[in-house]
Design a protein around this motif. Structure first.
Motif: not given
Length: 690
Positions: A490, A492-493, A496-498, A549, A564, A571-572, A667, A673
């Motif tokens: 998962r 996060e960018s 959104g979350v992919h 990251t 994530h 969710d963000r 952060r 994840s």
């Protein structure tokens, strides 16, 4: 005789560029820096350095120059470059100011006085009014352009199209002018629709010689800030160049100018008529394009003139060879309305090399960046300039595009994809330019906020390959009896979350599930690089990991993907629920003005807070009708990106507590994840990594 030692009263790319010439001439360079800038590139490259409380502290700068044994001070541009008081203070201290006389700075630094001076010399000017003699509130000729009298660089300029807009525009312009230039005096001018912005580079010495080095086309602008500049202009023919050049020379002569300067004109793209706009009594940001087409070093010429030498050539000796184009790389996010960004420079790639005058294209980079450096919100957001030269304009634009594609700044979001799109736009390639072009075609130029599927797959494969160790349970091949299991990553960018599924060993043989299709994949992790083979395609990325990251860069674009927690795909961190009324800062910066109070009733779109970052203002408005139930900030307070500024409660909503539950998580705290595809929901929960 040239100087032995010169102090540079500036920072960033212009300080580094001046150091380059000083080093070539064998002159010792002295840098100044604030405490937070001690590790900046200009400090690292200078021969000597001195710390000052701030870059605008005239006495501290002069003391540093005297303590270092410098004989001259080069102000670069911005900061103190157009400050007559600084020029006078240098003279009082026995230091040579590498710039024009203070009287010329005064005359041209005040736009109102400058217009009157050059008009008396026969140079055409744009009709307008000015304070204190004219009441700008009573202006009724629209559209009109408001300008700070003491300013430059497009800061504080406001386009007004109706009388209803005028009061707020004057308020904003005065506030910006006072903050940026210490002088709130304004002028207003008739706005020329669809004009071209063309400027002439001039040089003058102390022996009465004044000449010009041809023009630069600076029409590609956004909010009056130049983006891409070129020399020569595709619009100007030799006869027009001679007429405008003569007008620029007369403008310089009218104030007894000495040194390098730029006379800027507004040009009607239909009739070719031109009007004086302003004179910048300093080196311009875009001076490299003139250097590349003339073969001259403007900083060297500044130094020689300041040392009392005559110009070594005349007007008839000036030749323009080939074509040069410059693009300004900014720390800003075009996908988010060009809001300023910031962060640590985790990885840096900048193209450079070549020499003008030959048949081969040339790329030059003027940059203040260094790996490990920090891009903050206290200075202008320009990071570097990528400049291309070629024998003709079409080749120069192609060379610029290739150079931008080879530029990467990982850790900081930049405008490079936007610059590439602009340079490739059909109107730009055809030379059909005006100062409103960028705004008209902006939707065509903005990069998508969505992360491409190939990039998501590359990031998932890279994360999948990293957790390796001696413990067989750490191997991420997904082995189990039957067939290998899928591992869901998962990521996060900003959009959104992919969820991306991978199985197998990416460095040997793996598979990625993309759009319900299973695709074979393989990667190679190099030193700061990532090569990905997905299906029949091979992609090469610049790669750097910072905590949880992963930054990937390719073709001038960059993406940050953060591991994530498993949860709702929508969710963000820090994202407020739709319609919850939480108002957040769109960028890191400082609260400049608070325009509402707790308990005020507001309407959707009403200004609540003005945040300033990198000398730019951003007005944050109410997201809906309601009552300001909480006001979390006050004027002068620094804020982070996505920090809660206020809460607007709807009818019947509680009057407090709205912001507490909406604080952005720190952060790196929510980073679990990776989970192998489970047989049940309970297994998924047990495999979460916190």
């Amino acid at each position: 005789m040239l100087f032995d030692r010169v102090l540079i009263a500036n920072r960033g790319e212009i300080a580094v560029r001046i150091i380059r010439t000083l080093r070539r001439l064998g002159i010792t360079s002295v840098a100044v820096h604030t405490a937070s800038d001690a590790g900046a590139r200009h400090v690292l490259e200078a021969d000597l350095s001195h710390q000052v409380p701030k870059y605008l502290d005239i006495e501290a700068i002069v003391d540093a120059a005297l303590a270092s044994g410098a004989q001259a001070v080069h102000p670069g541009y911005g900061f103190l470059a157009e400050n007559a008081a600084f020029a006078r203070r240098c003279a009082q201290a026995g230091l040579v100011f590498v710039g024009p006389p203070p009287e010329a700075v005064d005359a041209m630094g005040d736009k109102i006085r400058a217009k009157a001076t050059v008009s008396a010399a026969g140079v055409p000017v744009v009709p307008g009014g000015a304070e204190p003699g004219d009441s700008l509130e009573s202006w009724r000729e629209f559209p009109a352009l408001i300008k700070p009298s003491a300013g430059g660089g497009g800061k504080g300029m406001v386009l007004v199209r109706s009388a209803a807009e005028l009061p707020d525009a004057l308020e904003s312009a005065r506030r910006t002018a006072r903050a940026a230039f210490g002088d709130a005096t304004l002028l207003i001018e008739r706005y020329v629709e669809s004009p071209r912005h063309i400027e002439l580079q001039i040089l003058a010495d102390t022996h009465g010689n004044v000449l010009h080095l041809g023009e630069r086309e600076c029409s590609l602008q956004r909010r009056h800030q130049k983006i891409i500049e070129e020399a020569p202009s595709p619009f100007v023919d030799p006869k027009t160049r001679a007429r405008m050049g003569s007008a620029a020379v007369e403008a310089a002569r009218s104030v007894g100018y000495v040194g390098a300067g730029t006379v800027e004109f507004i040009v009607d793209g239909t009739t070719g008529s031109y009007h004086f706009m302003e004179m910048n009594t300093r080196l311009q940001v875009e001076h490299p394009v003139t250097e590349l087409v003339t073969g001259l070093d403007l900083v060297e010429l500044q130094l020689r003139v300041a040392a009392g030498e005559p110009l070594p050539f005349g007007q008839d000796d000036v030749r323009l060879d080939g074509h040069a184009v410059e693009a300004r790389v900014y720390a800003e996010d075009p996908a988010r309305g060009f809001l300023p960004t910031g962060g640590h420079v985790l990885a840096l790639r900048e193209p450079d090399g070549g020499a003008p005058g030959g048949p081969a294209p040339v790329v030059r980079v003027d940059s203040g960046l260094v790996e490990g450096g920090v891009v903050g919100s206290e200075f202008d957001p320009m990071l570097s300039k990528v400049v291309a030269w070629a024998p003709d304009r079409a080749a120069a634009l192609r060379t610029l595009d290739r150079a931008l594609a080879r530029t990467a700044v990982l850790g900081v979001v930049t405008n490079i994809p936007f610059l590439r799109a602009l340079a490739e736009h059909p109107a730009v390639k055809a030379g059909e330019l005006d100062t409103g072009l960028v705004e008209r075609v902006l939707p065509e130029l903005l990069p998508s906020a969505d992360v491409p599927a190939d990039v998501l797959a590359a990031a998932a494969l890279a994360f999948h390959a990293l957790p390796r160790g001696d413990d067989p349970w750490e191997v991420t091949d997904g082995w189990r009896v039957g067939e290998r299991a899928w591992t869901t990553w998962r990521l996060e960018s900003r959009d959104g979350v992919h969820a991306v599924q991978v199985r197998g060993l990416p460095e040997e043989s793996a598979e990625v599930r993309m759009n319900d299709e299973i695709v074979p994949a393989r990667i190679r992790l190099g030193d700061g690089e990532l090569t990905v083979k997905i299906g029949g395609r091979t992609e090469h990325y610049l790669r750097v990991r910072h905590a949880d990251t992963l930054w990937l860069g390719k073709d001038g674009a960059a993406w940050a993907l953060t591991r994530h927690l498993i949860g709702d795909p929508g969710d963000r961190p820090g994202a407020a629920a739709q319609g919850d009324g939480v108002v957040r800062s769109p960028m890191p910066g400082t609260v400049l003005v608070v325009k509402a109070q707790a308990g005020d009733r507001v309407t959707e779109g009403q200004p609540l807070v003005i945040v300033e970052a990198m000398k730019m203002e951003h007005t944050v408005t109410a997201p809906r009708d309601g009552v300001v139930s909480e006001l979390a900030v006050q004027a002068g307070q620094p804020v982070d990106m996505d920090a809660v500024l206020a809460v607007v409660a709807g009818e019947g909503a509680p009057s407090s507590g709205g912001a507490a539950g909406a604080q952005r998580p720190e952060r790196g705290k929510a980073t679990a994840s990776r989970a192998t595809e489970p047989a049940s929901r309970s297994e998924a929960i047990s495999r979460e990594e916190a």
